[in-house]
Design a protein around this motif. Structure first.
Motif, mmCIF file in Angstrom:
data_model
loop_
_atom_site.group_PDB
_atom_site.id
_atom_site.type_symbol
_atom_site.label_atom_id
_atom_site.label_comp_id
_atom_site.label_asym_id
_atom_site.label_seq_id
_atom_site.Cartn_x
_atom_site.Cartn_y
_atom_site.Cartn_z
ATOM 1 N N LYS A 70 0.881 -1.170 0.000
ATOM 2 C CA LYS A 70 0.000 0.000 0.000
ATOM 3 C C LYS A 70 0.916 1.216 0.000
ATOM 4 C CE LYS A 70 -4.193 -1.796 1.970
ATOM 5 N NZ LYS A 70 -4.626 -2.286 0.695
ATOM 6 N N LEU A 71 0.489 2.260 -0.679
ATOM 7 C CA LEU A 71 1.245 3.508 -0.709
ATOM 8 C C LEU A 71 0.313 4.627 -0.303
ATOM 9 C CD1 LEU A 71 3.965 4.886 -1.448
ATOM 10 C CD2 LEU A 71 2.988 5.295 -3.700
ATOM 11 N N ARG A 72 0.728 5.367 0.723
ATOM 12 C CA ARG A 72 -0.107 6.456 1.250
ATOM 13 C C ARG A 72 0.733 7.715 1.363
ATOM 14 N NH1 ARG A 72 -1.246 8.718 6.023
ATOM 15 N NH2 ARG A 72 0.092 7.312 7.197
ATOM 16 N N PHE A 73 0.244 8.797 0.750
ATOM 17 C CA PHE A 73 0.907 10.082 0.906
ATOM 18 C C PHE A 73 0.696 10.576 2.329
ATOM 19 C CE2 PHE A 73 0.767 10.219 -3.726
ATOM 20 C CZ PHE A 73 2.013 10.766 -4.008
ATOM 21 N N ILE A 74 1.776 11.029 2.935
ATOM 22 C CA ILE A 74 1.708 11.658 4.252
ATOM 23 C C ILE A 74 1.538 13.155 4.045
ATOM 24 C CG2 ILE A 74 3.013 12.129 6.372
ATOM 25 C CD1 ILE A 74 4.329 9.299 5.837
ATOM 26 N N SER A 75 2.219 13.679 3.027
ATOM 27 C CA SER A 75 2.064 15.088 2.656
ATOM 28 C C SER A 75 0.657 15.288 2.088
ATOM 29 C CB SER A 75 3.061 15.476 1.562
ATOM 30 O OG SER A 75 4.379 15.291 1.968
ATOM 31 N N LYS A 76 0.145 16.480 2.276
ATOM 32 C CA LYS A 76 -1.142 16.813 1.682
ATOM 33 C C LYS A 76 -0.987 16.797 0.167
ATOM 34 C CE LYS A 76 -4.769 20.327 1.968
ATOM 35 N NZ LYS A 76 -5.799 19.344 1.768
ATOM 36 N N ILE A 77 -1.963 16.223 -0.511
ATOM 37 C CA ILE A 77 -1.937 16.187 -1.977
ATOM 38 C C ILE A 77 -3.372 16.240 -2.485
ATOM 39 C CG2 ILE A 77 -1.899 13.666 -2.194
ATOM 40 C CD1 ILE A 77 0.321 14.307 -4.456
ATOM 41 N N TRP A 78 -3.572 16.905 -3.599
ATOM 42 C CA TRP A 78 -4.896 17.039 -4.216
ATOM 43 C C TRP A 78 -4.798 16.430 -5.606
ATOM 44 C CZ3 TRP A 78 -9.578 17.690 -2.602
ATOM 45 C CH2 TRP A 78 -10.585 18.196 -3.414
ATOM 46 N N HIS A 79 -5.374 15.267 -5.756
ATOM 47 C CA HIS A 79 -5.217 14.520 -7.004
ATOM 48 C C HIS A 79 -6.406 13.570 -7.156
ATOM 49 C CE1 HIS A 79 -3.557 11.705 -9.929
ATOM 50 N NE2 HIS A 79 -2.598 12.577 -10.172
ATOM 51 N N PRO A 80 -6.952 13.428 -8.360
ATOM 52 C CA PRO A 80 -8.110 12.553 -8.555
ATOM 53 C C PRO A 80 -7.867 11.090 -8.179
ATOM 54 C CG PRO A 80 -7.795 13.960 -10.475
ATOM 55 C CD PRO A 80 -6.603 14.167 -9.586
ATOM 56 N N ASN A 81 -6.610 10.625 -8.217
ATOM 57 C CA ASN A 81 -6.330 9.208 -7.984
ATOM 58 C C ASN A 81 -5.711 8.931 -6.622
ATOM 59 O OD1 ASN A 81 -5.456 9.731 -11.234
ATOM 60 N ND2 ASN A 81 -7.245 8.495 -10.759
ATOM 61 N N VAL A 82 -5.913 9.893 -5.702
ATOM 62 C CA VAL A 82 -5.435 9.730 -4.327
ATOM 63 C C VAL A 82 -6.605 10.019 -3.389
ATOM 64 C CG1 VAL A 82 -3.786 10.515 -2.582
ATOM 65 C CG2 VAL A 82 -3.097 10.458 -4.987
ATOM 66 N N TYR A 83 -6.947 9.022 -2.572
ATOM 67 C CA TYR A 83 -8.034 9.194 -1.605
ATOM 68 C C TYR A 83 -7.706 10.317 -0.623
ATOM 69 C CZ TYR A 83 -10.051 4.720 -3.078
ATOM 70 O OH TYR A 83 -10.621 3.714 -3.805
ATOM 71 N N GLU A 84 -8.744 10.849 0.020
ATOM 72 C CA GLU A 84 -8.566 11.885 1.050
ATOM 73 C C GLU A 84 -7.573 11.429 2.119
ATOM 74 O OE1 GLU A 84 -10.046 14.994 1.653
ATOM 75 O OE2 GLU A 84 -11.220 15.047 -0.184
ATOM 76 N N SER A 85 -7.537 10.137 2.396
ATOM 77 C CA SER A 85 -6.634 9.572 3.404
ATOM 78 C C SER A 85 -5.174 9.597 2.949
ATOM 79 C CB SER A 85 -7.016 8.120 3.693
ATOM 80 O OG SER A 85 -6.767 7.320 2.528
ATOM 81 N N GLY A 86 -4.953 9.875 1.649
ATOM 82 C CA GLY A 86 -3.604 9.867 1.094
ATOM 83 C C GLY A 86 -3.277 8.571 0.369
ATOM 84 N N GLU A 87 -4.139 7.565 0.480
ATOM 85 C CA GLU A 87 -3.852 6.280 -0.166
ATOM 86 C C GLU A 87 -3.952 6.420 -1.684
ATOM 87 O OE1 GLU A 87 -5.133 1.596 -0.147
ATOM 88 O OE2 GLU A 87 -5.680 2.844 1.565
ATOM 89 N N PRO A 135 -11.887 8.016 -10.483
ATOM 90 C CA PRO A 135 -11.327 8.753 -9.352
ATOM 91 C C PRO A 135 -11.425 8.038 -8.004
ATOM 92 C CG PRO A 135 -13.496 9.621 -9.861
ATOM 93 C CD PRO A 135 -13.193 8.541 -10.885
ATOM 94 N N ALA A 136 -10.416 8.271 -7.199
ATOM 95 C CA ALA A 136 -10.444 7.892 -5.787
ATOM 96 C C ALA A 136 -10.960 9.107 -4.998
ATOM 97 C CB ALA A 136 -9.048 7.513 -5.312
ATOM 98 N N ASN A 137 -10.567 10.298 -5.457
ATOM 99 C CA ASN A 137 -11.016 11.543 -4.838
ATOM 100 C C ASN A 137 -11.984 12.209 -5.819
ATOM 101 O OD1 ASN A 137 -11.312 14.243 -4.046
ATOM 102 N ND2 ASN A 137 -9.332 14.245 -3.004
ATOM 103 N N ILE A 138 -13.262 11.993 -5.584
ATOM 104 C CA ILE A 138 -14.301 12.469 -6.503
ATOM 105 C C ILE A 138 -14.307 13.987 -6.596
ATOM 106 C CG2 ILE A 138 -16.811 12.554 -6.877
ATOM 107 C CD1 ILE A 138 -16.795 9.634 -5.676
ATOM 108 N N GLU A 139 -14.087 14.660 -5.463
ATOM 109 C CA GLU A 139 -14.074 16.133 -5.461
ATOM 110 C C GLU A 139 -12.933 16.679 -6.323
ATOM 111 O OE1 GLU A 139 -16.417 18.249 -4.162
ATOM 112 O OE2 GLU A 139 -17.470 16.348 -3.895
ATOM 113 N N ALA A 140 -11.748 16.087 -6.198
ATOM 114 C CA ALA A 140 -10.605 16.538 -7.001
ATOM 115 C C ALA A 140 -10.869 16.290 -8.491
ATOM 116 C CB ALA A 140 -9.320 15.845 -6.560
ATOM 117 N N ALA A 141 -11.446 15.136 -8.815
ATOM 118 C CA ALA A 141 -11.749 14.817 -10.213
ATOM 119 C C ALA A 141 -12.784 15.789 -10.777
ATOM 120 C CB ALA A 141 -12.254 13.385 -10.332
ATOM 121 N N LYS A 142 -13.802 16.072 -9.972
ATOM 122 C CA LYS A 142 -14.859 16.994 -10.400
ATOM 123 C C LYS A 142 -14.278 18.385 -10.616
ATOM 124 C CE LYS A 142 -19.514 18.422 -8.806
ATOM 125 N NZ LYS A 142 -19.519 19.521 -9.709
ATOM 126 N N GLU A 143 -13.449 18.848 -9.674
ATOM 127 C CA GLU A 143 -12.842 20.175 -9.812
ATOM 128 C C GLU A 143 -11.919 20.225 -11.034
ATOM 129 O OE1 GLU A 143 -11.444 23.258 -6.589
ATOM 130 O OE2 GLU A 143 -9.839 21.790 -6.943
#
Length: 168
Positions: A70-87, A135-143
């Motif tokens: 599993k790969l999870r971002f610890i840094s904040k990131i805004w991307h359609p393919n990264v869940y809010e949790s960073g995964e 998308p994993a992050n629907i809001e980021a994909a929509k934006e």
């Protein structure tokens, strides 16, 4: 693959990355645990993420390489393919075999031939080419689709923050 074999394989991959670093990321053990790696991904050139420093944690199962990490971002990131949790949500990190939803071919999913290097190169590619259709992050994909200037501005702010946090 038995526990000891997966640890040996990960040790070899770590030694290879130490001897022959790959541009765009660095990786090393988190707290001397072969199954937990700290990763630093540099935002790829000519992308919205260019110049950013994104910290992530890669966690390997003892069944690696038969099962993906599993790969999870610890840094904040805004991307359609990264869940809010960073995964991170990319095909090669999905369990091997057929996709029960029919979105992915088995060949696109996890295969034991993947290494830390191929995974992180795939993540860098994901940063370069977001996929808002799955998308994993629907809001980021929509934006990204509906208000690209706002998406771009938010990503640029996150990149700036990531650079500043490296100097804290």
């Amino acid at each position: 693959m038995a526990n000891g074999q997966s640890a040996l394989l990960l040790q070899r991959q770590l030694q290879e990355l130490t001897k022959n670093p790959v541009e765009g990321f660095s990786a090393g053990l988190a707290e001397d645990n072969i199954y937990e790696w700290d990763v630093l991904i540099v935002g790829p050139p000519n992308t919205l993420y260019e110049g950013g420093f994104f910290k992530a944690r890669m966690t390997f199962p003892e069944t690696y390489p038969m099962q993906p990490p599993k790969l999870r971002f610890i840094s904040k990131i805004w991307h359609p393919n990264v869940y809010e949790s960073g995964e991170v949500c990319i095909s090669i990190l999905h369990p091997p075999g057929e996709d029960r939803w029919g979105y992915e071919e088995a060949s696109e999913r996890w295969l034991p031939v993947h290494t830390v290097e191929t995974i992180l190169i795939s993540v860098i590619s994901m940063l370069s080419s977001p996929n808002p259709e799955s998308p994993a992050n629907i809001e980021a994909a929509k934006e990204m689709r509906d208000d690209y200037p706002a998406f771009k501005k938010r990503v640029q702010r996150i990149v700036r923050d990531s650079i500043e946090s490296c100097y804290d």
